[in-house]
Design an enzyme around this catalytic site. Structure first.
Site, PDB file in Angstrom:
ATOM      1  N   ILE A 495       0.923  -1.336   0.157  1.00  0.00           N
ATOM      2  CA  ILE A 495       0.174  -0.093  -0.056  1.00  0.00           C
ATOM      3  C   ILE A 495       0.877   1.262   0.223  1.00  0.00           C
ATOM      4  CG2 ILE A 495      -2.000  -1.138   1.100  1.00  0.00           C
ATOM      5  CD1 ILE A 495      -1.027  -0.005   3.683  1.00  0.00           C
ATOM      6  N   GLU A 497       5.367   3.007  -0.568  1.00  0.00           N
ATOM      7  CA  GLU A 497       6.676   2.570  -0.532  1.00  0.00           C
ATOM      8  C   GLU A 497       7.494   3.950  -0.481  1.00  0.00           C
ATOM      9  OE1 GLU A 497       9.904   0.492  -3.798  1.00  0.00           O
ATOM     10  OE2 GLU A 497       7.998   0.782  -4.198  1.00  0.00           O
ATOM     11  N   GLY A 498       8.549   3.963   0.475  1.00  0.00           N
ATOM     12  CA  GLY A 498       9.340   5.105   0.840  1.00  0.00           C
ATOM     13  C   GLY A 498      10.756   5.054   0.638  1.00  0.00           C
ATOM     14  N   GLY A 501      11.705   1.935   3.088  1.00  0.00           N
ATOM     15  CA  GLY A 501      11.206   0.713   2.678  1.00  0.00           C
ATOM     16  C   GLY A 501       9.866   0.745   2.317  1.00  0.00           C
ATOM     17  N   ILE A 503       5.476  -0.714   2.626  1.00  0.00           N
ATOM     18  CA  ILE A 503       4.443  -0.918   3.665  1.00  0.00           C
ATOM     19  C   ILE A 503       3.498  -1.667   2.920  1.00  0.00           C
ATOM     20  CG2 ILE A 503       2.726   0.209   5.059  1.00  0.00           C
ATOM     21  CD1 ILE A 503       4.155   2.898   4.940  1.00  0.00           C
ATOM     22  N   LYS A 516       5.465  -2.417   7.900  1.00  0.00           N
ATOM     23  CA  LYS A 516       6.483  -1.595   7.412  1.00  0.00           C
ATOM     24  C   LYS A 516       7.786  -2.267   7.347  1.00  0.00           C
ATOM     25  CE  LYS A 516       8.518   3.034   7.345  1.00  0.00           C
ATOM     26  NZ  LYS A 516       8.680   4.437   8.191  1.00  0.00           N
ATOM     27  N   ASP A 611       9.763  15.240   9.108  1.00  0.00           N
ATOM     28  CA  ASP A 611       9.205  14.833   7.667  1.00  0.00           C
ATOM     29  C   ASP A 611       7.834  15.097   7.526  1.00  0.00           C
ATOM     30  OD1 ASP A 611       9.446  13.863   5.157  1.00  0.00           O
ATOM     31  OD2 ASP A 611       9.568  11.976   5.617  1.00  0.00           O
TER      32      ASP A 611
END
Length: 758
Positions: A495, A497-498, A501, A503, A516, A611
């Site tokens: 669901i 992506e950062g 990593g 999720i 996560k 952030d």
């Protein structure tokens, strides 16, 4: 009919009306006889005029002008019949003038205001009434046993119509009235008093002889120039003895007839039986016949009197003799008229019920017509009002169209301005890219310093960190359990992506969670992971995402799952989601402010998010906001002299504090700057790039309402203005100019949230 008592009473009343009408008619004839009787006068001229007769030497037609007023004009016809005995044919001349004003529904209307059908209906009624009156005149001629004809002319100008008729028909003898009515007659009247006779005297053809009559008296004559004026009557040519005998006979007959008139008048007061009237009439006629057979010389006069006094149904008119008195014509007319009325009385009882029924039907029709007219008037008024409303709507639409044209002109005028702004944005992007490259270089150098510091820290506090982590309030999951919850980390369950990593969505112990999985390359050692777990395990707030557990061996975090996605998704209406209302946006701004205050006030060390952006603000099923992704959060040791310097901010650069690019420092005011950008996005719904300058210009020009996000509903201007002003203050370039969240921001947003949901 005779057996019915009610019908018998109606017949008796009808006979009474007939007798009363006959009595009135007798009185009128008696008055006319009195006027027609020669009077002695000292004036020889008046005596000559009253005794004048129409010259009957020729047997040409005699025209008698009669009007619609039968009571006033019948004396003119009677005078003509009395004075002209040898005329073969009488022509009854009538000028019919159509009415210009017509009575309808109780009011008078000009013919120009009515329809053709309404005018024609009224004209037919007038003609029927005129024909009825002309039949009365013809009845008089019929009783006098003279040949008569009708000549009806339809015209508006009476005098002109008579003059044209004289010329067209070659009329040489005309008898007409001298006044508009008998009431205008006076004893000394010597000339016409009405307008029409005066015009005829002046303008009629000279070949026509005209006799002007008023109330049975000759007023004056208008003779042909080729004839002798005022010809003497034929009686003047007789011998004195004949005249004396005739006068004596005339006086005796006048006396006897007057007595008979009075006898008839006295009998009016008593209601006779119909059968007795007929029986007496027949007996009187038989007696007269017997006397005539026994004495033919003397019974001639008596038979005439008997016939005059008999029933009106048996009256026969004797051929008038030259020596007969003038009033004998009147008496015969009375008897004949009485007979005619008595015949009508027999039918009146039968016609009465029909007439009443017809009157009732006519009344019902009139009522229905009035109702129909009333409804028609209402419908016309409604139609008129509808036309007025439609016209008003058309005018409003016209005004709106003109306003749209003006708006289009404004858009065209601002097109060039927008192009200039785009050019400025491009230049600013180039500047930001340059600054970003410089920041990356600085971050690499700072990362090396950080790695060295971490190695030293690991050596000194590895044992303490392990003991602290073991005492944290969270659950530990095995890798196999997490792998089973995500179906071996199926891509369809990913669901997000950062940088740190991916999720995944999964189910652990019948609970829906967000898993996560951190990227091992993002952490050079386990200290980063353990630091984030330690921070998150100690933080509990309604607007912070809850950490449910951890898998230390695989660097995996397990959070609570929020079904409504992120604030970024809802602002951009991702996947067709409904936009957030201005009330929800007001509440979210207060919730983010409250969560930031909680982080910054953490003891013993403040927590800097670092952030903060809409993608890291998640929404639960009730659209309550919760901050997430503390991957770059750091503990800031509060001291008067020192603070930490970090360069590993991994948020979008638009939300990053501008001073961070020059100093590499993250402080609490860095989160305030990011919070200000989020406030501006909540109000306008615009992208973050360039939003500060756009809102600032709108406030300076007083055009904030033009950039407010209309998809959020009808923003109250005061609240939108307050939030936009707070956002600009939070986005100040220098940190010292930014407001304090507790003192300057929450004191405004919290009351606004409460007033919105009360």
């Amino acid at each position: 009919m005779a057996d019915d008592p009610e019908s018998e009473r109606q017949l008796q009343r009808s006979i009474t009306n007939v007798v009363e009408n006959s009595s009135g008619y007798l009185r009128e004839i008696e008055d006319e006889l009195a006027i027609a009787t020669p009077r002695r006068s000292s004036s020889s001229a008046l005596s000559r005029i009253n005794s004048l007769k129409i010259n009957d030497g020729t047997e040409e037609n005699l025209y008698v002008a009669v009007g619609k007023d039968y009571r006033n004009c019948k004396s003119v016809l009677i005078w003509a019949l009395r004075k002209s005995r040898r005329t073969k044919k009488f022509v009854l001349l009538h000028v019919h003038r159509p009415s210009q004003m017509i009575r309808i529904m109780g009011g008078w209307f000009h013919v120009s205001q009515l329809t053709t059908d309404q005018i024609e209906t009224y004209r037919n009624q007038e003609r029927e009434k005129m024909n009825k009156t002309m039949k009365e005149y013809m009845f008089i001629c019929e009783i006098a046993k003279v040949h008569s004809e009708m000549l009806v002319i339809e015209a508006d100008d009476l005098a002109k119509a008579l003059i044209d008729a004289i010329s067209e028909h070659g009329i040489t003898r005309l008898v007409m009235g001298a006044a508009s009515g008998d009431n205008d007659y006076t004893k000394g009247l010597r000339s016409p008093v009405s307008k029409t006779p005066c015009i005829l005297i002046k303008e009629a053809p000279s070949s026509c002889n005209i006799w002007f009559i008023c109330k049975g008296n000759l007023i004056c004559t208008r003779e042909d120039n080729n004839m002798d004026a005022n010809p003497l009557p034929s009686s003047s040519l007789e011998s004195p003895r004949a005249r004396t005998g005739q006068s004596r006979l005339q006086r005796s007959r006048s006396a006897s007839q007057s007595s008979s008139v009075f006898e008839q008048r006295e009998s009016v007061g008593k209601l006779p039986d119909v059968k007795s009237i007929k029986r007496n009439s027949v007996m009187s006629v038989l007696d007269a016949k017997e006397r005539e057979e026994s004495d033919p010389l003397s019974s001639k006069h008596d038979s005439t009197m008997a016939k005059t006094e008999s029933s009106s149904e048996l009256v026969q008119w004797e051929e008038p003799r030259p020596e007969e008195d003038d009033w004998n014509i009147h008496l015969k007319m009375v008897v004949a008229q009485a007979a005619k009325l008595m015949k009508g009385a027999k039918k009146e009882s039968q016609m009465r019920s029909q007439a009443e029924r017809a009157a009732y039907d006519a009344n019902q029709k009139a009522s229905a017509l009035e109702s129909s007219i009333a409804r028609e008037i209402i419908l016309r008024e409604e139609a008129r009002q509808s036309i007025v409303d439609e016209k008003s709507k058309f005018e409003n639409m016209k005004i709106q169209f003109q306003q749209v044209l003006k708006e289009l002109e404004k858009i065209e005028n601002t097109n060039s301005t927008m192009k200039e702004k785009i050019t400025e944005s491009v230049d600013r992007m180039k500047t930001l890219e340059t600054n970003l490259s410089m920041a990356e270089t600085l971050m690499k150098s700072m990362q090396k310093e950080r790695d060295n510091a971490i190695r030293e820290l690991e050596k000194s506090s590895s044992i303490n960190s392990s003991s602290k982590n073991s005492s944290n309030n969270f659950m530990e999951f095995s890798y196999e359990e997490l792998e089973q919850a995500t179906c071996r980390f199926e891509k369809s369950l990913k669901i997000g992506e950062g940088v740190f990593g991916c999720i995944y969505k999964g189910y652990i112990r019948h609970t829906k969670v967000a898993i996560k999985v951190l990227n091992p390359e993002s952490l050079q050692n386990r200290s980063d992971f353990l630091q984030e777990v330690g921070i998150l395990s100690r933080l509990r707030h309604p607007n912070l995402l809850t950490l449910m557990g951890v898998c230390p061996e695989s660097l995996i975090l397990v959070y609570e799952f929020l079904s409504n996605g992120s604030l970024e998704d809802r602002l951009s209406c991702k996947d067709g989601t409904a936009p957030l209302s201005w009330q929800i946006r007001t509440r979210i701004s207060a919730e983010i402010c409250s969560s930031l205050i909680f982080l910054h006030s953490n003891k013993p060390s403040a927590v800097i998010h670092g952030d903060l952006r809409p993608a890291n603000v998640l929404l639960d099923v009730n659209l309550v906001s919760k901050l997430s992704d503390f991957s770059i959060s750091r503990l800031l040791i509060q001291s008067a002299a020192s603070h930490y310097n970090w360069s590993d901010s991994k948020g979008m650069f638009v939300y990053v504090d501008p001073e961070f690019f020059s100093t590499g420092e993250l402080r609490a005011h860095s989160d305030v700057y990011s919070f200000g950008i989020i406030l501006l996005r909540l109000v306008t719904g615009q992208p973050a790039l360039g939003i500060v300058k756009q809102v600032q210009e709108a406030l300076e020009k007083g055009k904030l309402q033009e950039i407010v996000d209309i998809s959020a509903g009808d923003w109250p201007y005061k609240k939108a203005h307050l939030i936009a002003t707070l956002g600009l203050k939070c986005c100040e370039m220098k940190r010292r100019n930014r407001p304090d969240l507790v003192r300057d921001v929450l004191t405004i947003l919290e009351p606004m949230k409460l007033s919105t949901f009360t």
